[in-house]
Design a protein around this motif. Structure first.
Motif, PDB file in Angstrom:
ATOM      1  N   VAL A  98      70.061  47.048 129.914  1.00 32.72           N
ATOM      2  CA  VAL A  98      71.087  47.194 128.889  1.00 32.72           C
ATOM      3  C   VAL A  98      70.697  48.309 127.932  1.00 32.72           C
ATOM      4  N   GLN A  99      71.617  49.237 127.695  1.00 32.17           N
ATOM      5  CA  GLN A  99      71.393  50.257 126.678  1.00 32.17           C
ATOM      6  C   GLN A  99      71.859  49.697 125.335  1.00 32.17           C
ATOM      7  N   HIS A 100      70.898  49.234 124.558  1.00 34.74           N
ATOM      8  CA  HIS A 100      71.230  48.656 123.258  1.00 34.74           C
ATOM      9  C   HIS A 100      71.581  49.754 122.262  1.00 34.74           C
ATOM     10  N   ILE A 101      72.535  49.474 121.395  1.00 33.23           N
ATOM     11  CA  ILE A 101      72.978  50.421 120.378  1.00 33.23           C
ATOM     12  C   ILE A 101      72.228  50.140 119.081  1.00 33.23           C
ATOM     13  N   PRO A 102      71.604  51.149 118.483  1.00 30.43           N
ATOM     14  CA  PRO A 102      70.916  50.944 117.202  1.00 30.43           C
ATOM     15  C   PRO A 102      71.861  50.367 116.144  1.00 30.43           C
ATOM     16  N   SER A 103      71.309  49.620 115.221  1.00 30.88           N
ATOM     17  CA  SER A 103      72.126  48.918 114.223  1.00 30.88           C
ATOM     18  C   SER A 103      72.911  49.857 113.321  1.00 30.88           C
ATOM     19  N   ASP A 104      72.458  51.104 113.208  1.00 26.19           N
ATOM     20  CA  ASP A 104      73.155  52.048 112.330  1.00 26.19           C
ATOM     21  C   ASP A 104      74.146  52.929 113.082  1.00 26.19           C
ATOM     22  N   ARG A 105      74.453  52.583 114.342  1.00 23.82           N
ATOM     23  CA  ARG A 105      75.393  53.356 115.143  1.00 23.82           C
ATOM     24  C   ARG A 105      76.485  52.455 115.698  1.00 23.82           C
ATOM     25  N   VAL A 106      77.596  53.085 116.062  1.00 26.60           N
ATOM     26  CA  VAL A 106      78.707  52.316 116.641  1.00 26.60           C
ATOM     27  C   VAL A 106      78.846  52.588 118.137  1.00 26.60           C
ATOM     28  N   LYS A 107      78.135  53.597 118.658  1.00 25.94           N
ATOM     29  CA  LYS A 107      78.191  53.879 120.089  1.00 25.94           C
ATOM     30  C   LYS A 107      76.790  54.210 120.592  1.00 25.94           C
TER      31      LYS A 107
END
Length: 289
Positions: A98-107
């Motif tokens: 899974v490519q997790h999205i950093p908490s400060d990004r939306v994509k």
């Protein structure tokens, strides 16, 4: 040791597909609905409603690969559920990361980040090479076999821009490549200017471009993926940047194989009909049951 490893980058949110507006009124409403709701590589453009990604996996199997790692998005449970069924491709060992999205990004954070997160899930590959590719391009068995059988630890398919069945404007959006006199990659230029496209031509006047399919050595590329800088314009960590940084330390380490052929590309809604026609013409005997 096995190098029969493929990595498919499928963690994007298909933003270009969802934002695009179809100009062809003949596109079936079913496909338009899928384009809005599914990962683009899961749009059912194939025989008996098979998704586009099935055809890439078919070519991967036929080319001799044994392992496939699919890097998916955080919310893409449908793809994992579909390919977890061992009856779909029983001859292929399919894993997921899974490519997790950093908490400060939306994509997602780009292709370098996707590959880094993917490789982090398969540390058993650390002494091996693998072939990495996009999920929305249908690479040929010729291209896949070329990289699988390459004597080089790092290599790429270097496409003749005239070999595609796309408009000139679309081809101009692809990254152009620059090679040295021995056909090793010297540079990849993303979003090239007209002058850069012209200056990149080889001695025969051919413009060559990357379609983001590479053979890479896990141990060589891993740290460059991990430490990949963020592109200041696109705000993403891009795989070509990581590769170029690797080449700064290891010049003449990535061989370019010149190929001239079409690569179906399912990026926008207007790609749906030509992709479906391509599959009907070239894979009419596949997935017919």
């Amino acid at each position: 040791m096995s190098n029969k490893n493929a990595v498919i980058l499928a963690g994007g949110i298909s933003s270009r597909m969802k934002k695009s507006v179809e100009t062809d009124s003949a596109i079936d409403k079913k496909f338009l609905q899928e384009a809005e709701s599914k990962s683009k590589s899961m749009i059912s453009v194939g025989n008996n409603g098979r998704p586009f990604l099935d055809y890439l996996l078919y070519n991967i199997c036929e080319s001799g690969y044994q392992n496939a790692l699919i890097v998916i998005g955080e919310k893409d449970n449908a793809m994992k559920e579909y390919y977890s069924d061992k009856k779909v491709f029983p001859e292929l060992n399919i894993k997921f990361a899974v490519q997790h999205i950093p908490s400060d990004r939306v994509k997602p954070f780009g292709t370098a980040d996707a590959l880094f997160q993917g490789l982090s899930a398969v540390p058993e590959w650390k002494d091996e090479s693998f072939t990495v590719m996009n999920s929305d391009n249908l690479y040929s068995q010729n291209a896949l076999k070329t990289l699988l059988c390459s004597e080089h630890s790092n290599a790429m398919i270097d496409y003749d821009a005239e070999g595609f069945q796309f408009s000139g404007d679309r081809v101009k959006a692809y990254a152009v490549t620059v090679r040295d006199e021995n056909n090793f990659l010297a540079d990849i230029i993303e979003k090239p200017s007209e002058d850069q496209i012209i200056s990149s031509r080889d001695k025969d006047g051919v413009t060559r471009v990357s379609m983001n399919i590479f053979k890479l050595k896990y141990n060589m590329i891993f740290d460059y993926l991990k430490n990949c800088p963020v592109n200041p314009v696109r705000n993403e960590k891009e795989l070509p940047t990581a590769i170029k940084n690797m080449l700064k330390e290891y010049p003449k380490s990535l061989y370019c194989y010149p190929v001239s052929e079409h690569v179906p590309d399912l990026t926008n809604k207007d790609d749906i009909i030509p992709t479906k026609k391509y599959l009907e013409e070239h894979f009419h005997n596949v997935f017919t049951d």
